[in-house]
Design a protein around this motif. Structure first.
Motif, PDB file in Angstrom:
ATOM      1  N   GLY A  52       0.105  60.816 -55.386  1.00 45.29           N
ATOM      2  CA  GLY A  52      -0.814  59.894 -56.030  1.00 45.29           C
ATOM      3  C   GLY A  52      -0.051  58.691 -57.113  1.00 45.29           C
ATOM      4  O   GLY A  52      -0.627  58.409 -57.643  1.00 45.29           O
ATOM      5  N   LEU A  53       1.268  58.851 -57.074  1.00 45.30           N
ATOM      6  CA  LEU A  53       2.773  58.134 -57.978  1.00 45.30           C
ATOM      7  C   LEU A  53       2.667  55.873 -57.686  1.00 45.30           C
ATOM      8  O   LEU A  53       1.286  55.766 -56.411  1.00 45.30           O
ATOM      9  CB  LEU A  53       3.308  58.114 -58.419  1.00 45.30           C
ATOM     10  CG  LEU A  53       3.134  59.316 -58.920  1.00 45.30           C
ATOM     11  CD1 LEU A  53       4.531  60.036 -59.179  1.00 45.30           C
ATOM     12  CD2 LEU A  53       2.465  59.523 -60.363  1.00 45.30           C
ATOM     13  N   ASP A  54       2.929  55.576 -58.165  1.00 46.92           N
ATOM     14  CA  ASP A  54       2.990  53.905 -57.342  1.00 46.92           C
ATOM     15  C   ASP A  54       4.267  53.574 -56.642  1.00 46.92           C
ATOM     16  O   ASP A  54       4.681  54.153 -56.745  1.00 46.92           O
ATOM     17  CB  ASP A  54       3.614  53.103 -59.285  1.00 46.92           C
ATOM     18  CG  ASP A  54       1.966  52.912 -59.736  1.00 46.92           C
ATOM     19  OD1 ASP A  54       1.453  51.895 -59.961  1.00 46.92           O
ATOM     20  OD2 ASP A  54       2.216  53.835 -60.904  1.00 46.92           O
ATOM     21  N   LYS A  55       3.247  52.451 -55.641  1.00 46.06           N
ATOM     22  CA  LYS A  55       5.136  52.477 -54.915  1.00 46.06           C
ATOM     23  C   LYS A  55       5.664  51.544 -55.071  1.00 46.06           C
ATOM     24  O   LYS A  55       5.307  49.803 -55.532  1.00 46.06           O
ATOM     25  CB  LYS A  55       3.838  51.878 -53.376  1.00 46.06           C
ATOM     26  CG  LYS A  55       2.973  53.139 -52.950  1.00 46.06           C
ATOM     27  CD  LYS A  55       2.114  52.417 -52.081  1.00 46.06           C
ATOM     28  CE  LYS A  55       0.954  54.027 -51.336  1.00 46.06           C
ATOM     29  NZ  LYS A  55       1.515  54.840 -50.497  1.00 46.06           N
ATOM     30  N   ILE A  56       6.477  52.389 -55.323  1.00 41.84           N
ATOM     31  CA  ILE A  56       7.926  50.937 -56.048  1.00 41.84           C
ATOM     32  C   ILE A  56       9.097  50.974 -53.954  1.00 41.84           C
ATOM     33  O   ILE A  56       9.589  51.664 -53.912  1.00 41.84           O
ATOM     34  CB  ILE A  56       9.033  51.339 -56.998  1.00 41.84           C
ATOM     35  CG1 ILE A  56       7.679  52.015 -58.334  1.00 41.84           C
ATOM     36  CG2 ILE A  56       9.646  50.558 -57.462  1.00 41.84           C
ATOM     37  CD1 ILE A  56       7.111  50.488 -58.979  1.00 41.84           C
ATOM     38  N   ALA A  57       9.717  49.445 -53.777  1.00 39.71           N
ATOM     39  CA  ALA A  57      10.212  49.325 -53.379  1.00 39.71           C
ATOM     40  C   ALA A  57      11.743  48.781 -53.690  1.00 39.71           C
ATOM     41  O   ALA A  57      11.389  48.070 -55.262  1.00 39.71           O
ATOM     42  CB  ALA A  57      10.013  48.518 -52.338  1.00 39.71           C
ATOM     43  N   ARG A  58      12.442  48.920 -53.412  1.00 39.39           N
ATOM     44  CA  ARG A  58      14.218  49.219 -53.759  1.00 39.39           C
ATOM     45  C   ARG A  58      15.183  48.338 -52.843  1.00 39.39           C
ATOM     46  O   ARG A  58      15.027  49.024 -51.828  1.00 39.39           O
ATOM     47  CB  ARG A  58      14.684  50.567 -54.886  1.00 39.39           C
ATOM     48  CG  ARG A  58      14.052  50.032 -55.948  1.00 39.39           C
ATOM     49  CD  ARG A  58      14.790  51.181 -56.765  1.00 39.39           C
ATOM     50  NE  ARG A  58      15.492  50.230 -57.822  1.00 39.39           N
ATOM     51  CZ  ARG A  58      14.849  50.321 -58.581  1.00 39.39           C
ATOM     52  NH1 ARG A  58      13.762  50.944 -59.359  1.00 39.39           N
ATOM     53  NH2 ARG A  58      15.166  49.222 -60.015  1.00 39.39           N
ATOM     54  N   PHE A  59      15.409  47.114 -53.071  1.00 33.66           N
ATOM     55  CA  PHE A  59      16.753  46.569 -52.243  1.00 33.66           C
ATOM     56  C   PHE A  59      17.769  46.196 -52.855  1.00 33.66           C
ATOM     57  O   PHE A  59      17.567  45.634 -53.847  1.00 33.66           O
ATOM     58  CB  PHE A  59      15.993  45.548 -51.512  1.00 33.66           C
ATOM     59  CG  PHE A  59      16.939  45.319 -50.587  1.00 33.66           C
ATOM     60  CD1 PHE A  59      16.978  46.361 -48.923  1.00 33.66           C
ATOM     61  CD2 PHE A  59      17.540  44.188 -50.283  1.00 33.66           C
ATOM     62  CE1 PHE A  59      18.134  45.917 -48.168  1.00 33.66           C
ATOM     63  CE2 PHE A  59      18.050  43.718 -49.083  1.00 33.66           C
ATOM     64  CZ  PHE A  59      18.250  44.937 -47.589  1.00 33.66           C
ATOM     65  N   GLN A  60      18.492  46.580 -51.778  1.00 34.37           N
ATOM     66  CA  GLN A  60      20.780  45.929 -52.922  1.00 34.37           C
ATOM     67  C   GLN A  60      21.536  45.383 -51.759  1.00 34.37           C
ATOM     68  O   GLN A  60      21.237  46.871 -51.135  1.00 34.37           O
ATOM     69  CB  GLN A  60      21.040  47.380 -53.632  1.00 34.37           C
ATOM     70  CG  GLN A  60      21.581  47.367 -54.792  1.00 34.37           C
ATOM     71  CD  GLN A  60      22.129  47.959 -55.493  1.00 34.37           C
ATOM     72  OE1 GLN A  60      21.820  48.989 -55.822  1.00 34.37           O
ATOM     73  NE2 GLN A  60      23.087  47.934 -56.161  1.00 34.37           N
ATOM     74  N   PRO A  61      21.848  44.805 -52.117  1.00 31.04           N
ATOM     75  CA  PRO A  61      22.679  44.384 -50.880  1.00 31.04           C
ATOM     76  C   PRO A  61      24.062  44.945 -51.164  1.00 31.04           C
ATOM     77  O   PRO A  61      24.037  45.219 -52.808  1.00 31.04           O
ATOM     78  CB  PRO A  61      23.000  42.840 -50.750  1.00 31.04           C
ATOM     79  CG  PRO A  61      21.374  42.198 -51.586  1.00 31.04           C
ATOM     80  CD  PRO A  61      21.498  43.547 -52.310  1.00 31.04           C
ATOM     81  N   ASP A  62      25.515  44.824 -50.585  1.00 30.06           N
ATOM     82  CA  ASP A  62      26.694  45.577 -50.618  1.00 30.06           C
ATOM     83  C   ASP A  62      27.382  44.093 -51.960  1.00 30.06           C
ATOM     84  O   ASP A  62      27.957  43.676 -50.726  1.00 30.06           O
ATOM     85  CB  ASP A  62      27.183  45.684 -49.671  1.00 30.06           C
ATOM     86  CG  ASP A  62      29.018  46.693 -50.358  1.00 30.06           C
ATOM     87  OD1 ASP A  62      29.068  46.052 -51.282  1.00 30.06           O
ATOM     88  OD2 ASP A  62      29.316  46.801 -49.262  1.00 30.06           O
ATOM     89  N   ASN A  63      28.029  44.318 -53.103  1.00 32.46           N
ATOM     90  CA  ASN A  63      28.643  43.829 -53.661  1.00 32.46           C
ATOM     91  C   ASN A  63      29.516  44.259 -54.010  1.00 32.46           C
ATOM     92  O   ASN A  63      30.646  43.571 -54.405  1.00 32.46           O
ATOM     93  CB  ASN A  63      27.825  43.022 -54.756  1.00 32.46           C
ATOM     94  CG  ASN A  63      27.853  42.974 -55.754  1.00 32.46           C
ATOM     95  OD1 ASN A  63      27.487  45.208 -55.541  1.00 32.46           O
ATOM     96  ND2 ASN A  63      27.370  43.089 -56.737  1.00 32.46           N
TER      97      ASN A  63
END
Length: 355
Positions: A52-63
């Motif tokens: 029941g923890l916080d919902k974190i979304a992450r996104f990272q393109p390839d540089n």
């Protein structure tokens, strides 16, 4: 107060207001997750949902420069491989360990020019299918969405050229270093401009740039101001121009840099590494109305549950005042932590962190 979504909760925290409870955002090792599954956490369930923890979304393109990534050898104990950053690394198989860096392809200004020519911000560096599949879920369930950036000192010394090479170059060939710092940021910004143009929105940028170690820093404050601060400032300004917050992860003792970070408009700092010399209550007293503090619970205490509890009881009631605090240890969750032990920490965090 009714239970808020993570996005609602984090928005209040970043505005230095008090939500229903402080958010929790920490990082279990892969071995930790495997252990929890052996001890009863169901397969296919995200640990944040399970606890029941916080919902974190992450996104990272390839540089990256996109060098060939391939396995060179594997004897069942360790594997040696090359990476898209141009390094050759060795790591133990099935262990939560830091890889050993054996060789660096980009270790001169001339080699950098060749790598730089490979770093074109083309659309194929963006995982559009991942965004298309997951973004509607993030929106519907109220995730806090981070746009992950990768630029600055950390990537150049730890993933591309080597620590000794870069520290020497910052003194002897600073133009080369500044060009690397800026190029990585330029590619990140160009890729995210494409993402934003397609209607995808994020709440904050996050970037990793470890600038300290135990009770010291990799470089002086004057060198930071000359070579790296202008690059950090560009990232913060870009984020703010897009309506996003800016959060920096910087391990080690970064106390001397904090006045500059605050002056630049940085919104949040992580992980507040206690064992390196960061003192969360002092940071709260000095910068708590300007800077969101994320972390600050000594990860070395995971092996001592009674001390961990005492530290949480000492810190959380003070750190949570007037918002501006995200609960986490000052590093991550190692595989010495049992499922039951983590359950107890979560229960105590929710008790102490509620408003």
């Amino acid at each position: 107060m009714k239970e808020l979504t993570t996005r609602e909760r984090m928005s209040l925290i970043f505005n230095h207001q008090e939500p229903d409870r402080i958010p929790m955002m920490d990082s279990p090792w892969q071995g930790t997750l495997s252990r929890w599954k052996r001890e009863g956490m169901p397969e296919g369930v995200d640990y944040t949902d399970y606890f029941g923890l916080d919902k974190i979304a992450r996104f990272q393109p390839d540089n990256s420069p996109r060098y060939e990534a391939r396995e060179i050898s594997n004897d069942g104990i360790a594997r040696v491989y090359t990476t898209k950053w141009g390094t050759t690394q060795r790591e133990l198989i099935g262990e939560d360990t830091t890889p050993e860096f054996l060789d660096y392809k980009v270790n001169t200004p001339e080699a950098w020019e060749e790598a730089k020519a490979r770093m074109l911000p083309t659309p194929d560096r963006i995982d559009w299918n991942y965004l298309k599949k997951n973004y509607p879920i993030w929106e519907e369930q109220g995730y806090w969405k981070y746009a992950d950036f990768w630029f600055g000192f950390d990537v150049t010394h730890s993933w591309m050229a080597g620590t000794e090479t870069i520290l020497m170059a910052m003194v002897e060939e600073p133009e080369w270093c500044v060009d690397m710092f800026n190029t990585y940021l330029d590619v990140c910004i160009a890729l995210y401009e494409q993402v934003l143009d397609q209607g995808y929105k994020f709440d904050a940028i996050w970037w990793w740039d470890d600038m300290g170690y135990k009770h010291n820093q990799f470089f002086s404050r004057s060198m930071y101001r000359e070579l790296l601060k202008p690059v950090h400032q560009r990232a913060i300004d870009w984020a703010h121009s897009k309506g996003m917050k800016a959060q920096l992860h910087s391990c080690g003792d970064v106390n001397p840099f904090i006045p500059d970070l605050v002056d630049m408009g940085l919104d949040a700092l992580n992980p507040l590494e206690v064992k390196a010399g960061m003192e969360p209550l002092n940071l709260k007293k000095t910068y708590g109305d300007k800077l969101v503090l994320h972390g600050g619970i000594d990860a070395l205490l995971w092996n001592e549950p009674e001390r961990m509890e005492a530290e949480m009881r000492r810190l959380i009631p003070e750190l949570k005042k007037n918002g501006g605090y995200i609960f986490a240890t000052d590093h991550s969750i190692p595989n010495v932590v049992s499922l039951e032990q983590f359950r107890e920490v979560v229960a105590l965090y929710k008790e102490l962190g509620s408003y």
